[in-house]
Motif scaffolding. Structure first.
Motif, PDB file in Angstrom:
ATOM      1  N   VAL A  15       0.827  -1.201   0.000  1.00  0.00           N
ATOM      2  CA  VAL A  15       0.000   0.000   0.000  1.00  0.00           C
ATOM      3  C   VAL A  15       0.866   1.257   0.000  1.00  0.00           C
ATOM      4  N   ARG A  16       1.993   1.204   0.703  1.00  0.00           N
ATOM      5  CA  ARG A  16       2.857   2.382   0.800  1.00  0.00           C
ATOM      6  C   ARG A  16       3.681   2.616  -0.464  1.00  0.00           C
ATOM      7  N   TRP A  22      -5.127   3.595  -7.785  1.00  0.00           N
ATOM      8  CA  TRP A  22      -6.278   3.393  -6.898  1.00  0.00           C
ATOM      9  C   TRP A  22      -5.874   3.142  -5.451  1.00  0.00           C
ATOM     10  N   LEU A  23      -4.571   2.936  -5.205  1.00  0.00           N
ATOM     11  CA  LEU A  23      -4.092   2.773  -3.832  1.00  0.00           C
ATOM     12  C   LEU A  23      -3.799   4.106  -3.150  1.00  0.00           C
ATOM     13  N   ARG A  25      -5.647   6.572  -2.260  1.00  0.00           N
ATOM     14  CA  ARG A  25      -6.594   6.943  -1.203  1.00  0.00           C
ATOM     15  C   ARG A  25      -6.351   6.165   0.090  1.00  0.00           C
ATOM     16  N   TYR A  26      -5.654   5.035  -0.015  1.00  0.00           N
ATOM     17  CA  TYR A  26      -5.376   4.219   1.173  1.00  0.00           C
ATOM     18  C   TYR A  26      -3.934   4.373   1.656  1.00  0.00           C
ATOM     19  N   ARG A  27      -3.172   5.284   1.039  1.00  0.00           N
ATOM     20  CA  ARG A  27      -1.746   5.384   1.313  1.00  0.00           C
ATOM     21  C   ARG A  27      -1.459   5.697   2.793  1.00  0.00           C
ATOM     22  N   ARG A  28      -2.307   6.514   3.396  1.00  0.00           N
ATOM     23  CA  ARG A  28      -2.070   6.919   4.782  1.00  0.00           C
ATOM     24  C   ARG A  28      -2.253   5.778   5.778  1.00  0.00           C
ATOM     25  N   THR A  29      -2.877   4.686   5.375  1.00  0.00           N
ATOM     26  CA  THR A  29      -3.139   3.571   6.296  1.00  0.00           C
ATOM     27  C   THR A  29      -1.995   2.558   6.346  1.00  0.00           C
ATOM     28  N   TRP A  30      -0.958   2.766   5.552  1.00  0.00           N
ATOM     29  CA  TRP A  30       0.078   1.731   5.443  1.00  0.00           C
ATOM     30  C   TRP A  30       0.773   1.477   6.776  1.00  0.00           C
ATOM     31  N   ILE A  33      -1.472  -0.678   9.019  1.00  0.00           N
ATOM     32  CA  ILE A  33      -1.541  -2.066   8.562  1.00  0.00           C
ATOM     33  C   ILE A  33      -0.237  -2.797   8.869  1.00  0.00           C
TER      34      ILE A  33
END
Length: 296
Positions: A15-16, A22-23, A25-30, A33
């Motif tokens: 993710v990072r 499309w990833l 939007r989820y980059r900050r959650t790496w 996780i």
């Protein structure tokens, strides 16, 4: 589980660093996780779990299903440490909000911390069989409850009604403190649940395994069982962890006062969501009626 945790670590790193649009939007959650995966790997090594009790890893600490009591005690001790930290942070916040006098009578300040310490002394006294420690614990608890009652009584406005309200809230505070500590036993329940579910999956896999077409069925059972367990535990553990953080810990640190809460967060490489609000939003926030202040 070290195996399932390793999958989370890999997912977080993908993710990072994976350059897929499309990833974004989820980059900050790496970091979240990856951290969750690293914690799962750590406890997987302690429990000897690698996609279940596959005996790939040796047991470094204990097997949850074989030794549930030490696991529950460890969860309670960890909960006590976390609660102690929340009382320390809560006391700092109460001092910053109203000075040492305010913190002295606050349930999430010095008075609450003293009551929490008294419960710890009770446990110590019972384990050591020491009457002196139990007497000291009772004295500390009595002093703490007196301070809490005075703070609640003043906060409620005094008088007979205020005294009744303060008494009810004092009893609720004592009961709530005990229940908050016991709530951390659910951490042990996570380990027990995972061990039980993965034991069923592994036993079904080994029962099906044979050097023919049944090997394919065994692999399918193993993969589907791991996937279902992974999804179920992720949902349950996520919800329960949020509950522990909010009710047991965050409620002793945070106090609503009608102002926007801006938590500190590290730079995780995502977009800056902490920009100043627009003038219209600032006007709306400032014009809202302040929340009623309650003694924590």
């Amino acid at each position: 589980d070290a195996g399932q945790g390793a999958l989370l670590v890999i997912a977080g790193l993908l993710v990072r660093f994976l350059p897929v649009p499309w990833l974004e939007r989820y980059r900050r959650t790496w970091l979240f996780i990856t951290g969750a995966g690293a914690a799962a790997v750590f406890f997987g090594f302690l429990y000897g779990e690698f996609f279940g009790p596959t005996h790939v890893l040796p047991v470094l600490w204990l097997e949850p299903l074989e030794e549930p009591i030490p696991l529950i005690v460890a969860a309670l001790v960890l909960g006590a440490v976390l609660l102690a930290g929340s009382y320390a942070l809560g006391t700092i916040n109460r001092v910053r909000e109203g000075g040492w006098a305010y913190a002295l009578y606050a349930r999430s300040g010095l008075a609450g911390a003293l009551l929490f310490a008294a419960i710890g002394l009770v446990a110590w006294g019972l384990l050591a069989g020491s009457a002196v420690i139990l007497v000291a614990a009772g004295t500390a608890a009595l002093i703490a409850m007196v301070f809490i009652f005075i703070g609640l009584f003043v906060e409620s406005g005094g008088g007979p009604t205020g005294g009744l309200q303060a008494t009810v809230e004092l009893v609720d505070s004592v009961v709530q403190l005990g229940s908050n500590l016991v709530s951390f036993t659910r951490l042990a329940a996570f380990g027990l649940t995972h061990a039980a579910l993965m034991m069923v999956v592994w036993q079904a896999t080994t029962a099906l395994w044979a050097p023919d077409w049944r090997a394919v069925a065994a692999v399918v059972v193993f993969l589907i069982g791991n996937a279902l367990t992974f999804a179920l535990e992720g949902l349950v553990a996520g919800i329960q962890a949020l509950r522990l953080e909010y009710y047991e810990l965050f409620s002793r640190v945070f106090q609503d006062e009608g102002r926007r809460f801006r938590p500190w967060n590290p730079d995780t490489g995502g977009d800056d969501d902490d920009a100043e609000p627009s003038p219209a939003a600032s006007t709306e926030l400032s014009s809202a009626a302040p929340a009623e202040r309650h003694l924590p």
